[in-house]
Design a protein around this motif. Sequence first.
Motif, PDB file in Angstrom:
ATOM      1  N   ALA A 169       8.280  -6.517   2.511  1.00  0.00           N
ATOM      2  CA  ALA A 169       8.667  -5.613   1.576  1.00  0.00           C
ATOM      3  C   ALA A 169       8.201  -4.134   2.082  1.00  0.00           C
ATOM      4  N   SER A 170       8.964  -3.659   3.145  1.00  0.00           N
ATOM      5  CA  SER A 170       8.458  -2.358   3.697  1.00  0.00           C
ATOM      6  C   SER A 170       8.990  -1.542   2.676  1.00  0.00           C
ATOM      7  N   GLY A 171       8.692   0.121   3.231  1.00  0.00           N
ATOM      8  CA  GLY A 171       9.041   1.085   2.462  1.00  0.00           C
ATOM      9  C   GLY A 171      10.358   1.215   2.120  1.00  0.00           C
ATOM     10  N   PRO A 172      11.269   1.286   3.044  1.00  0.00           N
ATOM     11  CA  PRO A 172      12.698   1.153   2.728  1.00  0.00           C
ATOM     12  C   PRO A 172      13.241   0.278   1.682  1.00  0.00           C
ATOM     13  N   ALA A 173      12.755  -0.915   2.028  1.00  0.00           N
ATOM     14  CA  ALA A 173      13.131  -2.124   1.020  1.00  0.00           C
ATOM     15  C   ALA A 173      12.771  -1.736  -0.564  1.00  0.00           C
ATOM     16  N   VAL A 174      11.451  -1.326  -0.541  1.00  0.00           N
ATOM     17  CA  VAL A 174      10.835  -1.079  -1.734  1.00  0.00           C
ATOM     18  C   VAL A 174      11.819   0.146  -2.383  1.00  0.00           C
TER      19      VAL A 174
ATOM     20  N   ASP B  95       1.824  -5.431   1.942  1.00  0.00           N
ATOM     21  CA  ASP B  95       2.900  -5.724   3.115  1.00  0.00           C
ATOM     22  C   ASP B  95       2.261  -5.912   4.163  1.00  0.00           C
TER      23      ASP B  95
ATOM     24  N   PHE C 255       5.267   0.877   7.639  1.00  0.00           N
ATOM     25  CA  PHE C 255       5.528   0.390   6.190  1.00  0.00           C
ATOM     26  C   PHE C 255       6.843   1.086   5.729  1.00  0.00           C
ATOM     27  N   GLY C 256       6.961   2.511   6.440  1.00  0.00           N
ATOM     28  CA  GLY C 256       8.085   3.363   6.035  1.00  0.00           C
ATOM     29  C   GLY C 256       9.601   3.067   6.857  1.00  0.00           C
ATOM     30  N   GLY C 257       9.269   1.891   7.807  1.00  0.00           N
ATOM     31  CA  GLY C 257      10.352   1.299   8.428  1.00  0.00           C
ATOM     32  C   GLY C 257      10.637   2.210   9.793  1.00  0.00           C
TER      33      GLY C 257
ATOM     34  N   SER D  83      14.784   0.875  -2.008  1.00  0.00           N
ATOM     35  CA  SER D  83      16.054   0.233  -2.296  1.00  0.00           C
ATOM     36  C   SER D  83      15.919  -0.394  -3.624  1.00  0.00           C
TER      37      SER D  83
ATOM     38  N   GLY E  87       3.840  19.227  -7.302  1.00  0.00           N
ATOM     39  CA  GLY E  87       3.556  17.816  -7.663  1.00  0.00           C
ATOM     40  C   GLY E  87       3.451  17.034  -6.287  1.00  0.00           C
TER      41      GLY E  87
ATOM     42  N   ARG F  91       0.348   2.246  10.142  1.00  0.00           N
ATOM     43  CA  ARG F  91       0.472   1.602   9.139  1.00  0.00           C
ATOM     44  C   ARG F  91       1.421   2.220   8.261  1.00  0.00           C
ATOM     45  N   ARG F  92       1.220   3.368   7.776  1.00  0.00           N
ATOM     46  CA  ARG F  92       2.132   4.193   6.917  1.00  0.00           C
ATOM     47  C   ARG F  92       3.685   4.266   7.517  1.00  0.00           C
TER      48      ARG F  92
ATOM     49  N   MET G  56       1.875  11.139 -10.584  1.00  0.00           N
ATOM     50  CA  MET G  56       1.749  11.242  -8.868  1.00  0.00           C
ATOM     51  C   MET G  56       0.630  10.599  -8.353  1.00  0.00           C
TER      52      MET G  56
ATOM     53  N   LEU H 208       0.690  -1.295  -2.025  1.00  0.00           N
ATOM     54  CA  LEU H 208       1.749  -1.866  -1.581  1.00  0.00           C
ATOM     55  C   LEU H 208       1.863  -1.894   0.023  1.00  0.00           C
ATOM     56  N   VAL H 209       1.236  -0.838   0.604  1.00  0.00           N
ATOM     57  CA  VAL H 209       1.104  -0.762   2.023  1.00  0.00           C
ATOM     58  C   VAL H 209       0.096  -1.845   2.250  1.00  0.00           C
ATOM     59  N   THR H 210      -0.949  -1.980   1.772  1.00  0.00           N
ATOM     60  CA  THR H 210      -1.891  -2.921   2.153  1.00  0.00           C
ATOM     61  C   THR H 210      -1.300  -4.518   1.863  1.00  0.00           C
TER      62      THR H 210
ATOM     63  N   MET I 202      18.285  -2.982   5.608  1.00  0.00           N
ATOM     64  CA  MET I 202      17.451  -2.098   5.048  1.00  0.00           C
ATOM     65  C   MET I 202      15.795  -2.575   5.393  1.00  0.00           C
ATOM     66  N   ARG I 203      16.006  -3.974   5.120  1.00  0.00           N
ATOM     67  CA  ARG I 203      14.571  -4.686   5.506  1.00  0.00           C
ATOM     68  C   ARG I 203      14.134  -4.446   6.966  1.00  0.00           C
ATOM     69  N   SER I 204      12.764  -4.384   7.026  1.00  0.00           N
ATOM     70  CA  SER I 204      12.049  -3.871   8.035  1.00  0.00           C
ATOM     71  C   SER I 204      11.934  -5.375   8.875  1.00  0.00           C
TER      72      SER I 204
ATOM     73  N   ILE J 281       1.840   2.867  -4.283  1.00  0.00           N
ATOM     74  CA  ILE J 281       2.331   2.626  -2.842  1.00  0.00           C
ATOM     75  C   ILE J 281       1.223   2.353  -1.946  1.00  0.00           C
ATOM     76  N   THR J 282      -0.019   2.920  -2.174  1.00  0.00           N
ATOM     77  CA  THR J 282      -1.043   2.527  -1.150  1.00  0.00           C
ATOM     78  C   THR J 282      -1.514   0.973  -1.270  1.00  0.00           C
TER      79      THR J 282
ATOM     80  N   ASP K  93       1.142   7.205  -6.052  1.00  0.00           N
ATOM     81  CA  ASP K  93       0.429   7.294  -4.707  1.00  0.00           C
ATOM     82  C   ASP K  93      -0.413   5.823  -4.457  1.00  0.00           C
TER      83      ASP K  93
ATOM     84  N   LYS L 156       1.848  16.412  -1.993  1.00  0.00           N
ATOM     85  CA  LYS L 156       0.523  16.734  -1.516  1.00  0.00           C
ATOM     86  C   LYS L 156       0.616  17.740  -0.221  1.00  0.00           C
TER      87      LYS L 156
END
Lengths: 316, 682
Positions: free
Chosen positions: A23-28, A15, B496-498, A30, B461, B492-493, A1, A11-13, B1-3, A8-9, A5, B463
């Motif tokens: 490559a945003s979250g939804p794309a990742v 992106d 990133f989450g669309g 998929s 498991g 930013r999160r 976990m 990848l956020v940076t 799907m792509r942002s 993912i952190t 995390d 947070k």
Amino acid sequence: MELWDALITRLVTLDERVWEGKASGPAVSSWLDNFSGRTGATADLERLHALYILSQFMYFGSQEIRVLLRALYRELFLLPLAQRVRAETSDTAEFCKRMEEERSATRFLGVGNPSESGVHLLYYFRQENGLSKGAFLDSAQIYDLTDVGGQRKRVPRHPQVKRYVFLDDICGSGETAIRYSNNLLPELLAEQPEVEVWYFALFATSDGLRRVVNGTVFGTCCGAVYELDETYKWTGLKSRYLSALPDGLHRSLLTALPLTYGSMLIPGHPLGYQESELLLGFSHNTPDNTLPIIWFEQEHGTSTTWYPIFKRYPKV
Amino acid sequence: MRSVTTDLHRNNPFDLTKASDYSDEQVKEYWVDVGDAQKSLVTFIKPTSLVPMFLLGGKGSGKTHLMRYCSSAVQELRHSNLRTAIAQEKYLGVYSIADGLNVHRFSGKGQTDETWQSIFAYSFELWLAANLLSSLRPALADDELKSAAWSEALIKHVLQFFHVKPETLPRNFDELIEYLSTLRTAVDVAVNNSAITRQLTGITVLFNPGDLVFGIPSVLTQLCAAFQKTVFVYLIDEVENFTEQQQRFLNTLVRYRKGNVTLRIGARLYGVKTEATLGSGEPIKRDAEYERLVLDARLREEASQYETLAARLVLRRLQAAHAGTNISEQSLPEAFAELSTENFHQKIALDIVSSRDATGVERPHLARFRDAAAGLIADKSIVEALVETLRLPEHPLLEKVNLLAFYKRISRGVDVLALARTIEQDAAALLKSGAAAAPDYYDLYSHFSSDLLAQLYRDYGRKPVYAGFKTLVRLSQGVPRNLLSLLKHIHRRSSFGGEAPFVRGKISVEAQVHGIYDATEWFWEDAQPDEHGSLVRNAVEQFATLARSIRYSDSPSECDLCCFLINPETLENMSAQALKMAENWSFLLRVKGNSGAKNDDRVLTKYQINPMLAARWGISESRRGAIELKKEVADLLLSGADPAGAQQAITARTETMYLPRLLEANLVARTNPGQASLFDGN
């Protein structure tokens, strides 16, 4: 976990700062859904490893490409030329005059046809280096066709040109340079043996460059801004990506994952064209030398459903 | 799907900017207040009061913004005309930032401390005096500036403070400023070169300390009718950069303040190094000679005002980014998704457990209970009956309340099956008829629901969740920069989450949780408690570890624990230093007011782990429970001298809150702890 995390952190940076939001979250999500447990590991474990692979992806955005094009012009073309001219004259005025002559006797050409990435880069190459339109040619413009004894023959169209510089975004296997060397340039060099032909890429694998040096008319007149040695091969023994892994990742799965799914996607080249095993992409395209799990898309001719994370625009 | 990459995605409206980097226009543009003029933040520092004030606060608490907002440049922007501003606001703010003085030049280089003290005081006063005149200049009328008689009178009066007159007298106001600046430049040259020459040549101190700082405003008051009732406020910022010796001079100015002049001195919480003055060193006296305001503490006390400030801050940032234009102060909380508490958190709790439930695996809390009970109860059918009686499949959170109620009420001799049945009935009554039908059971639920929910997340498991605008405000603890950091990371999160934060839909709980965790890491790393860093971090880690051990135990002694009661006066030196540093760097917050110890009349101080750090250890951000730490335990946790001892102390404190010791301690006779089968179910 925690590793998930942390990845993912990262990848956020990436992106946000590097990948230009491609490559945003939804794309990742998929893309991760592609991994369904085919290697024998659980889908969750495969996805964790896929996430690590993605976190290592090197992306060069439009700004970076422009900087690299400036570096290519200065470091690979201009400075060696200046050194050579300087060796022939110590007079500054004469040096400047000779440099201007050399520049005006040089033509830059993209590798591939006008729709391909090598040629696509010429526009930015011209802008970044302040060059005139006259400094560029299409490869078809190297020759004129003339009638010799009733036979059509190609002859150099620009006898005043002393130097042809071919530019490409990436030299993976070296095959493109070899093809140009064999198909396009023999007649030119036969007619004008004194003409120089150079080949430069933004990126090149060490193997690819070696093949160009040893197997083409470019010889040592070739180079790359960014040379990718064997440590850039994903599954290589000296792979930089697999040398020190975080706890929770398994080298065996990291090598099996792209191979297993790559074999399903492109059986002949599961780890990229000629098994290049690279992991990089550009804002304008993703090279086929990169692992197919990154760029493969269903339209590429198989019935396999696959969602790419950094899409490749193929040569059709 | 792509942002799609949007401007908003690239340009996060909450990117951090320090007020010291703002232009005067930006100071005004980004200013938000807690209320109208009567309740303005400006009233916190009472600019028209002659009593000097130390304005303290954690990093990003808004000290600089507030002080610069009171500066003459921003006063002028507020009223379009500085003279009008002074007339209406009745003060002139002379803002100076200590960072610009490069104060560390005034030491060493072969000179004595006494020499440097004099040189610094001289240079500093020239600097303040020149700033005063420059600040006031836009307020002077043309007929004053152009009047030879007025200028002559002003210069004559000002030069009276000088023991040696210049060879060429200044002829007007601007030349007077230039004269002061030239004197200071000469000092700078001598000071800067003293590292090479090892001498301080060419400096002659021309006036007595304080004469210019207090004298010039007096002269101006005499010569300009418009300023007769004006308070001249020196706003001196970032005083933490001053050395102790230099602060003594500042303290001396505070003590000997004169006439219509006052000072507002801004510093970090740890920034005041001494209260001593020059000469005898006698300290300045709080409340008699100066006031002290801790800005973030004040905003924490004024919770509703801070909430208003926070909402306005967010809206102003969105406005500047041309986003969220349809959001108001009232509707802002709706931009954030929150956990539904409906029907005792039923939906959330079921979401958490559903995937594992589907595999047929026992829920972890029930499995732990079964294992522990089976170790003590010989008759397995009783164990199974207990598990089945306390099981509540459709309400996983209440199922945990059932277990907690069992753990809290169990004791040797109790009929455990009867107890379990009573709890089962309480749960059923609560679900059917509400809190009044099972008041004790509901009380337990309301106290521990957030802890039990956090346990549920952790067991599965995930947070623990912190979400909602009010939670963000609470996490930021009166420090606007903390709030902006939280929002920056959440934004930013979310992007990133669309999602389209503040544009479309709500910001998901998931984006908030991850953003808060990111901000927590930033806060932890951003504070750099210099050479005491490892000591302070260790102390806070130990506190948090204890709080976490209690929160995630099977039967926590306190709900929402994040506070500790300590008597700081009894601590060893190292522990006291760690505690002080942790407070200075805002890792720990001192909760206002003292608390009595539970069993005697000792007065203890309450410290809270900064809620900005709560997510780092998954502890509560709400200040409810507190436990007392005896000197020995507090020393072990704080000093870092004995890590194994600290761990032992934590274990000793919490072991009876965990299974199986929790059951053993309540069921097994203490006189014979080795007895295996002690319980017959009756």
